[in-house]
Motif scaffolding. Structure first.
Motif, PDB file in Angstrom:
ATOM      1  N   UNK A 110       1.189  46.376  42.091  1.00  0.00           N
ATOM      2  CA  UNK A 110       2.619  46.498  42.398  1.00  0.00           C
ATOM      3  C   UNK A 110       3.298  45.152  42.213  1.00  0.00           C
ATOM      4  N   UNK A 111       3.246  44.658  41.003  1.00  0.00           N
ATOM      5  CA  UNK A 111       3.777  43.308  40.782  1.00  0.00           C
ATOM      6  C   UNK A 111       5.245  43.185  41.163  1.00  0.00           C
ATOM      7  N   UNK A 112       5.981  44.251  40.971  1.00  0.00           N
ATOM      8  CA  UNK A 112       7.410  44.176  41.279  1.00  0.00           C
ATOM      9  C   UNK A 112       7.615  44.003  42.779  1.00  0.00           C
ATOM     10  N   UNK A 113       6.919  44.806  43.557  1.00  0.00           N
ATOM     11  CA  UNK A 113       7.028  44.655  45.002  1.00  0.00           C
ATOM     12  C   UNK A 113       6.553  43.272  45.433  1.00  0.00           C
ATOM     13  N   UNK A 114       5.405  42.893  44.915  1.00  0.00           N
ATOM     14  CA  UNK A 114       4.847  41.604  45.341  1.00  0.00           C
ATOM     15  C   UNK A 114       5.810  40.471  45.021  1.00  0.00           C
ATOM     16  N   UNK A 115       6.374  40.567  43.843  1.00  0.00           N
ATOM     17  CA  UNK A 115       7.343  39.567  43.420  1.00  0.00           C
ATOM     18  C   UNK A 115       8.527  39.511  44.384  1.00  0.00           C
ATOM     19  N   UNK A 116       9.082  40.671  44.657  1.00  0.00           N
ATOM     20  CA  UNK A 116      10.239  40.712  45.551  1.00  0.00           C
ATOM     21  C   UNK A 116       9.868  40.196  46.941  1.00  0.00           C
ATOM     22  N   UNK A 117       8.665  40.522  47.381  1.00  0.00           N
ATOM     23  CA  UNK A 117       8.258  40.153  48.736  1.00  0.00           C
ATOM     24  C   UNK A 117       7.999  38.660  48.896  1.00  0.00           C
ATOM     25  N   UNK A 118       7.346  38.080  47.884  1.00  0.00           N
ATOM     26  CA  UNK A 118       6.845  36.722  48.083  1.00  0.00           C
ATOM     27  C   UNK A 118       7.364  35.690  47.098  1.00  0.00           C
ATOM     28  N   UNK A 119       7.951  36.126  46.013  1.00  0.00           N
ATOM     29  CA  UNK A 119       8.274  35.154  44.986  1.00  0.00           C
ATOM     30  C   UNK A 119       9.725  35.189  44.534  1.00  0.00           C
ATOM     31  N   UNK A 120      10.525  35.967  45.233  1.00  0.00           N
ATOM     32  CA  UNK A 120      11.888  36.146  44.747  1.00  0.00           C
ATOM     33  C   UNK A 120      12.859  35.194  45.421  1.00  0.00           C
ATOM     34  N   UNK A 121      12.366  34.484  46.412  1.00  0.00           N
ATOM     35  CA  UNK A 121      13.278  33.612  47.136  1.00  0.00           C
ATOM     36  C   UNK A 121      14.035  34.336  48.243  1.00  0.00           C
ATOM     37  N   UNK A 122      13.816  35.618  48.387  1.00  0.00           N
ATOM     38  CA  UNK A 122      14.431  36.332  49.512  1.00  0.00           C
ATOM     39  C   UNK A 122      13.808  35.822  50.801  1.00  0.00           C
ATOM     40  N   UNK A 123      14.597  35.271  51.682  1.00  0.00           N
ATOM     41  CA  UNK A 123      14.028  34.778  52.937  1.00  0.00           C
ATOM     42  C   UNK A 123      13.536  35.942  53.799  1.00  0.00           C
ATOM     43  N   UNK A 124      12.414  35.722  54.456  1.00  0.00           N
ATOM     44  CA  UNK A 124      11.827  36.789  55.279  1.00  0.00           C
ATOM     45  C   UNK A 124      12.817  37.329  56.289  1.00  0.00           C
TER      46      UNK A 124
END
Lengths: 246, 246
Positions: A110-124
């Motif tokens: 699920x690269x898209x999810x993983x990206x959004x979760x951890x690598x997109x810069x979206x703060x937790x």
DNA sequence: GGCTCATGTAAAGGTCGTTCACATGAGCTG
DNA sequence: CAGCTCATGTGAACGACCTTTACATGAGCC
């Protein structure tokens, strides 16, 4: 393919009917292709067959869409980790490692999810729901660590479960993000990311005093011959957790 | 505000004289502020006091500037890791942990570089110089692991140095990227990222059979035994690498 | 002094994110 | 069913960005 848009438009009339969902799906696909950085609000709208302004009826802005995806990601992540943990069956150590593999599998599948979760810069803490979802997911690892800590061999001090959980998380995330995805996967390795992580976790657990003398990991694809919780042997597998040198 | 540009312009004349360097510095500052994603070619140009087209005389495009920065980052990274390793003084385990701390320190103190190197989406193989710099940096860890592996206690199989290096790298990167930078740092932890990583590495090394109480190892293929307190502030505390529960 | 070429500029085209006034039509109310 | 309302979608417009192109400048060299 461009007829599709027109067709869709003709099919659906003025109102889309399910735009929010369609946008989330479109975004997911785009992120998988080009990463969260390359993903475009306008593209998602195009893909859903609506004007560029339409998405603003459903998301405050691009970031909100991104954090919605991250949130969903954490939810799916949680359920996969839960399934992998399977309440510690057949034994705690086995289940624990399965969680590690599930982590990597999620990152890979699920690269898209993983990206959004951890690598997109979206703060937790972009929004409370996201933060909550993230914590629920982490709590699976934490709960597993708790169970594992409870099995600490007598004589050794019991390691703090929270710390173990953070360690495992950092290992899994480190391996996933350095070696298991996208461009990072181009780094050449002497072993697969899964094997790498499995060995890492086994060595770590041994460092805590847990018996880790189970069959050589990668070699036997079948379920383990179920060693009882109180594993008797005290050794190391013949070649160590990293298998035998070829 | 606009007078500034004019002033600068008046000061420097038509030609900037050192634009490439100025752009790199400007970009570094911008990335530190807003992350690689938020960094803008146009902004860097503005900051250097030149038109938006000028940077194209020095970089093919925005990505090339970014990968130049990543490359410089790896070079500085290498030199800091080298200094931290200090050729294994005063003893291998101590020096090894110092490398881990240097990793975290770099991530914390040079967020712009770290961002460009690992979080900007720049592929490692974007250009050969970048890839080479990246490999040189990793080779420090690898060389350290090599030395450590050579000290493997007799009786245990010698762990592959490459694998150890990858493990350490993944731990350091995992901790840095999850807990030690930017938004990630907002996750609340029971201990500092440094302590977290130190404990993780110690447990891992113990799992490999290394003595981690930092008393001079019995078999001395090792440089002169040095008092444990020399660098890390502590040997392993009585309760294990994680200290006592508070 | 005059040439050349690296280096800088202005203008323009394309894409985005975002906003705003306006259009549409699904569903309620009577 | 008529009419109203409001959620949802449209088109146009703004400003910012990336990038290219034709043109300007002037530093270094003959």
């Amino acid at each position: 393919m461009s007829w599709r848009k027109e067709t869709r438009r003709a099919e659906r009339g003025y109102h889309h009917g399910n735009l929010k969902e369609a946008l989330l799906q479109a975004a997911l696909g785009l992120i998988a292709e080009k990463g969260a950085a390359g993903f475009t609000f306008a593209d998602a709208a195009r893909m859903a067959g609506v004007s560029a302004a339409a998405p603003y009826r459903h998301f405050r802005d691009r970031d909100e869409l991104l954090s919605s995806i991250a949130q969903r990601g954490f939810e799916q992540f949680e359920s996969r980790l839960t399934a992998a943990w399977d309440d510690g069956r057949p034994d705690t150590v086995t289940a624990f490692e399965r969680v590690g593999r599930a982590y990597l599998a999620f990152a890979r599948e699920e690269p898209a999810f993983y990206n959004a979760m951890f690598e997109s810069g979206v703060p937790v803490d972009a929004n409370p729901a996201l933060q909550a979802a993230s914590e629920r997911a982490f709590n699976i690892i934490r709960a597993a660590a708790e169970r594992l800590a409870a099995l600490a061999p007598p004589g050794t001090p019991r390691p703090p479960a929270m710390m173990m959980a953070l360690h495992i998380w950092s290992m899994a995330h480190g391996v996933a993000s350095l070696f298991s995805r996208g461009d990072a996967a181009r780094r050449k390795l002497p072993m697969s990311p899964d094997e790498l992580l499995e060995a890492e976790v086994l060595i770590y657990l041994r460092g805590l005093g847990f018996p880790t003398d189970r069959r050589p990991p990668a070699k036997s694809a079948e379920p383990p011959p179920v060693p009882p919780e109180a594993s008797s042997g005290s050794g190391v597998p013949p070649g160590g957790p990293w298998g035998k040198p070829k």
